[in-house]
Design a protein around this motif. Structure first.
Motif, PDB file in Angstrom:
ATOM      1  N   TRP A 153       0.829  -1.210   0.000  1.00 18.59           N
ATOM      2  CA  TRP A 153       0.000   0.000   0.000  1.00 18.59           C
ATOM      3  C   TRP A 153       0.861   1.256   0.000  1.00 18.59           C
ATOM      4  O   TRP A 153       0.487   2.284  -0.553  1.00 18.59           O
ATOM      5  CB  TRP A 153      -0.976  -0.018   1.180  1.00 18.59           C
ATOM      6  CG  TRP A 153      -0.324   0.121   2.531  1.00 18.59           C
ATOM      7  CD1 TRP A 153       0.107  -0.877   3.340  1.00 18.59           C
ATOM      8  CD2 TRP A 153      -0.019   1.344   3.222  1.00 18.59           C
ATOM      9  NE1 TRP A 153       0.663  -0.367   4.479  1.00 18.59           N
ATOM     10  CE2 TRP A 153       0.597   0.997   4.441  1.00 18.59           C
ATOM     11  CE3 TRP A 153      -0.220   2.698   2.928  1.00 18.59           C
ATOM     12  CZ2 TRP A 153       1.017   1.950   5.360  1.00 18.59           C
ATOM     13  CZ3 TRP A 153       0.216   3.644   3.841  1.00 18.59           C
ATOM     14  CH2 TRP A 153       0.824   3.266   5.044  1.00 18.59           C
TER      15      TRP A 153
ATOM     16  N   HIS B 128     -20.501  24.273   5.473  1.00 16.16           N
ATOM     17  CA  HIS B 128     -20.505  23.379   6.627  1.00 16.16           C
ATOM     18  C   HIS B 128     -19.153  22.684   6.725  1.00 16.16           C
ATOM     19  O   HIS B 128     -18.571  22.333   5.699  1.00 16.16           O
ATOM     20  CB  HIS B 128     -21.631  22.356   6.497  1.00 16.16           C
ATOM     21  CG  HIS B 128     -21.883  21.587   7.767  1.00 16.16           C
ATOM     22  ND1 HIS B 128     -21.049  20.586   8.195  1.00 16.16           N
ATOM     23  CD2 HIS B 128     -22.855  21.708   8.702  1.00 16.16           C
ATOM     24  CE1 HIS B 128     -21.513  20.107   9.338  1.00 16.16           C
ATOM     25  NE2 HIS B 128     -22.613  20.771   9.661  1.00 16.16           N
TER      26      HIS B 128
ATOM     27  N   VAL C 215     -18.221  19.761   7.504  1.00 14.71           N
ATOM     28  CA  VAL C 215     -18.139  18.440   6.870  1.00 14.71           C
ATOM     29  C   VAL C 215     -17.932  18.596   5.366  1.00 14.71           C
ATOM     30  O   VAL C 215     -17.104  17.907   4.755  1.00 14.71           O
ATOM     31  CB  VAL C 215     -19.412  17.609   7.150  1.00 14.71           C
ATOM     32  CG1 VAL C 215     -19.457  16.367   6.261  1.00 14.71           C
ATOM     33  CG2 VAL C 215     -19.473  17.215   8.614  1.00 14.71           C
ATOM     34  N   LEU C 216     -18.682  19.533   4.753  1.00 11.22           N
ATOM     35  CA  LEU C 216     -18.550  19.747   3.309  1.00 11.22           C
ATOM     36  C   LEU C 216     -17.221  20.422   2.978  1.00 11.22           C
ATOM     37  O   LEU C 216     -16.616  20.137   1.940  1.00 11.22           O
ATOM     38  CB  LEU C 216     -19.732  20.571   2.793  1.00 11.22           C
ATOM     39  CG  LEU C 216     -21.112  19.960   3.041  1.00 11.22           C
ATOM     40  CD1 LEU C 216     -22.203  20.839   2.449  1.00 11.22           C
ATOM     41  CD2 LEU C 216     -21.198  18.548   2.494  1.00 11.22           C
TER      42      LEU C 216
ATOM     43  N   PHE D 261     -14.447  19.971   4.668  1.00 12.48           N
ATOM     44  CA  PHE D 261     -13.484  18.866   4.750  1.00 12.48           C
ATOM     45  C   PHE D 261     -13.521  18.032   3.479  1.00 12.48           C
ATOM     46  O   PHE D 261     -12.477  17.667   2.914  1.00 12.48           O
ATOM     47  CB  PHE D 261     -13.792  17.995   5.974  1.00 12.48           C
ATOM     48  CG  PHE D 261     -13.033  16.695   5.998  1.00 12.48           C
ATOM     49  CD1 PHE D 261     -11.720  16.649   6.443  1.00 12.48           C
ATOM     50  CD2 PHE D 261     -13.634  15.515   5.561  1.00 12.48           C
ATOM     51  CE1 PHE D 261     -11.021  15.461   6.454  1.00 12.48           C
ATOM     52  CE2 PHE D 261     -12.927  14.323   5.566  1.00 12.48           C
ATOM     53  CZ  PHE D 261     -11.624  14.285   6.012  1.00 12.48           C
ATOM     54  N   THR D 262     -14.749  17.738   3.020  1.00 14.91           N
ATOM     55  CA  THR D 262     -14.898  16.939   1.796  1.00 14.91           C
ATOM     56  C   THR D 262     -14.256  17.639   0.600  1.00 14.91           C
ATOM     57  O   THR D 262     -13.594  16.993  -0.226  1.00 14.91           O
ATOM     58  CB  THR D 262     -16.387  16.682   1.508  1.00 14.91           C
ATOM     59  OG1 THR D 262     -16.990  16.119   2.671  1.00 14.91           O
ATOM     60  CG2 THR D 262     -16.566  15.736   0.339  1.00 14.91           C
TER      61      THR D 262
ATOM     62  N   LEU E  57     -10.585  17.276   0.850  1.00 14.06           N
ATOM     63  CA  LEU E  57     -10.264  15.872   0.562  1.00 14.06           C
ATOM     64  C   LEU E  57     -10.291  15.612  -0.949  1.00 14.06           C
ATOM     65  O   LEU E  57      -9.414  14.931  -1.489  1.00 14.06           O
ATOM     66  CB  LEU E  57     -11.254  14.941   1.271  1.00 14.06           C
ATOM     67  CG  LEU E  57     -11.048  13.444   1.053  1.00 14.06           C
ATOM     68  CD1 LEU E  57      -9.817  12.949   1.805  1.00 14.06           C
ATOM     69  CD2 LEU E  57     -12.268  12.642   1.487  1.00 14.06           C
TER      70      LEU E  57
ATOM     71  N   LEU F  16      -7.400  14.226  -3.246  1.00 15.95           N
ATOM     72  CA  LEU F  16      -7.551  12.999  -4.041  1.00 15.95           C
ATOM     73  C   LEU F  16      -7.265  13.279  -5.516  1.00 15.95           C
ATOM     74  O   LEU F  16      -6.608  12.483  -6.196  1.00 15.95           O
ATOM     75  CB  LEU F  16      -8.965  12.431  -3.887  1.00 15.95           C
ATOM     76  CG  LEU F  16      -9.324  11.777  -2.552  1.00 15.95           C
ATOM     77  CD1 LEU F  16     -10.778  11.313  -2.573  1.00 15.95           C
ATOM     78  CD2 LEU F  16      -8.404  10.614  -2.255  1.00 15.95           C
TER      79      LEU F  16
ATOM     80  N   LEU G 166     -17.261  13.002  -6.248  1.00 17.75           N
ATOM     81  CA  LEU G 166     -17.553  13.349  -4.853  1.00 17.75           C
ATOM     82  C   LEU G 166     -17.681  14.861  -4.684  1.00 17.75           C
ATOM     83  O   LEU G 166     -18.600  15.348  -4.000  1.00 17.75           O
ATOM     84  CB  LEU G 166     -16.452  12.783  -3.943  1.00 17.75           C
ATOM     85  CG  LEU G 166     -16.610  13.020  -2.442  1.00 17.75           C
ATOM     86  CD1 LEU G 166     -17.937  12.477  -1.942  1.00 17.75           C
ATOM     87  CD2 LEU G 166     -15.468  12.372  -1.671  1.00 17.75           C
TER      88      LEU G 166
ATOM     89  N   ILE H  36     -21.125  15.915  -6.150  1.00 21.83           N
ATOM     90  CA  ILE H  36     -22.290  15.483  -5.370  1.00 21.83           C
ATOM     91  C   ILE H  36     -22.344  16.208  -4.023  1.00 21.83           C
ATOM     92  O   ILE H  36     -23.396  16.681  -3.595  1.00 21.83           O
ATOM     93  CB  ILE H  36     -22.240  13.951  -5.154  1.00 21.83           C
ATOM     94  CG1 ILE H  36     -22.434  13.239  -6.493  1.00 21.83           C
ATOM     95  CG2 ILE H  36     -23.289  13.501  -4.150  1.00 21.83           C
ATOM     96  CD1 ILE H  36     -22.072  11.767  -6.460  1.00 21.83           C
ATOM     97  N   ALA H  37     -21.188  16.311  -3.343  1.00 26.84           N
ATOM     98  CA  ALA H  37     -21.181  16.838  -1.978  1.00 26.84           C
ATOM     99  C   ALA H  37     -21.076  18.356  -1.928  1.00 26.84           C
ATOM    100  O   ALA H  37     -21.660  18.996  -1.045  1.00 26.84           O
ATOM    101  CB  ALA H  37     -20.023  16.222  -1.192  1.00 26.84           C
ATOM    102  N   VAL H  38     -20.349  18.965  -2.861  1.00 25.71           N
ATOM    103  CA  VAL H  38     -20.060  20.406  -2.735  1.00 25.71           C
ATOM    104  C   VAL H  38     -20.801  21.181  -3.834  1.00 25.71           C
ATOM    105  O   VAL H  38     -21.895  21.669  -3.599  1.00 25.71           O
ATOM    106  CB  VAL H  38     -18.537  20.660  -2.764  1.00 25.71           C
ATOM    107  CG1 VAL H  38     -18.241  22.134  -2.544  1.00 25.71           C
ATOM    108  CG2 VAL H  38     -17.844  19.831  -1.677  1.00 25.71           C
TER     109      VAL H  38
END
Lengths: 41, 305
Positions: free
Chosen positions: B13, B44, B46-47, B49-50, B53, B57, B109, B112-114
């Motif tokens: 890995w 928000h 969480v969003l 952070f996403t 991320l 990625l 992602l 969809i999320a942001v």
């Protein structure tokens, strides 16, 4: 394949499987959090 | 021959992690986060952070695609010869598939999320780095670093757009800032590692145009960087915390670039001014973006809800 190589193969495969499991658990948690946040909004 | 050089063995890995260029990613995450924190509006946590991320990625996916394409070049340079592909620790196609998977996942992602504008810019930045830069222009022009700087300049723009959902002048100026910073940053490095690039056949500016031209261009970009870094303050996009920090940091950058521009390397040169400029250039970017966020959090209203 020598016994050493086989042992190394198993170790590498096990490490990758654990890493993949952690990534999947992380994504499950993240998607759950995103869903909750979006529903509240 | 050691067992680790046998490509039939499955890669660890850590090898896949190495494909994402973790050290480059730290800068990408930092500038992306700063763009997100400096943007007006709220997101928000969480969003937010996403979004960061997804930027990470995407950068990791683009890095893996870059290593997939450049495995032969990497094998010829001391700095990159230890990477997983030149070492034969994994299959080339595995690196390619890993890069594509990370890239696609990050864009979907983000959408969809942001929001889909941030996702589109992220997709554009990945394609720009992996295709336009790595495959097309890097092996063809000595201005490759100027073009490659464009790829590294996307993260703060994406972070900003993740919050606001629109492209305005401020995030474009942040893009221009990193775009202008990259050439002097990288050419300072290239001045003291140039022999490696010549061997691998990459047309780096010091190799193609010569040392004198490179030094002149470092100075020219440092002057432009001073102007570009102050622009967010001039247009009223930031307060004086950022403005004063930009003036001091870009002034110091220029002061370090002048001796680099005026001297010539001699036989057995320790290249101290070049190494000093390179080290400072890394600190410069971290400090300037930290000042940008501090300015917003202290003088303006924060981005996180």
């Amino acid at each position: 394949m020598t016994p050493e190589e086989e042992a190394q193969l198993k170790r590498a495969r096990r490490g990758r499987n654990i890493a993949l499991a952690l990534v999947l658990i992380g994504f499950v948690a993240l998607f759950y959090a995103i869903t909750i946040v979006k529903m509240v909004d | 021959m050691t067992a680790s050089a046998n490509p039939a063995l499955p890669a660890e890995w850590r090898d896949f992690f190495a494909l994402t260029k973790p050290r480059v990613m730290s800068l990408v995450v930092f500038t992306g986060l700063c763009g997100l924190l400096a943007a007006p509006g709220t997101i928000h946590s969480v969003l937010g952070f996403t979004a960061v991320l997804c930027i990470a990625l995407g950068a990791g996916g683009a890095g893996a695609l870059n290593m997939w394409w450049e495995a032969d070049i990497d094998a010829q340079m001391k700095r990159t010869a230890k990477r997983p592909l030149p070492q034969g620790r994994m299959k080339r196609t595995d690196a390619r598939d890993f890069g594509v998977a990370l890239s696609v996942a990050s864009v979907l992602l983000m959408g969809i999320a942001v929001n889909w504008l941030a996702a589109a810019v992220l997709a554009g930045s990945i394609l720009y780095y992996a295709v336009i830069y790595t495959i097309w222009l890097k092996p063809r022009t000595p201005q490759n670093i100027v073009i490659g700087g464009g790829a590294g300049a996307f993260p703060p723009l994406i972070g900003w757009v993740a919050v606001t959902g629109e492209i305005t002048l401020m995030p474009v100026l942040l893009f221009a800032l990193i775009f202008t910073w990259t050439p002097p940053h990288f050419w300072a490095l290239a001045l003291f590692v140039k022999s490696d690039y010549a061997k691998a056949g990459i047309p780096m500016l010091p190799v193609v145009a010569g040392e004198a031209a490179t030094r002149k261009q470092i100075l020219a970009y440092s002057v432009v960087l001073l102007v570009v870094s102050l622009a967010p303050w001039w247009i009223g996009g930031t307060g004086p915390i950022y403005g004063v920090a930009a003036l001091a940091l870009s002034g110091a950058f220029l002061a370090l670039a002048i001796p680099v521009a005026l001297r010539r390397a001699v036989e057995g040169d320790a290249m101290k001014p070049e190494k000093r400029l390179f080290s400072f250039s890394v600190f410069y970017l971290f400090a300037l973006f930290a000042a940008l966020v501090a300015d917003r959090l202290i003088l303006g209203q924060g981005a996180l809800s």
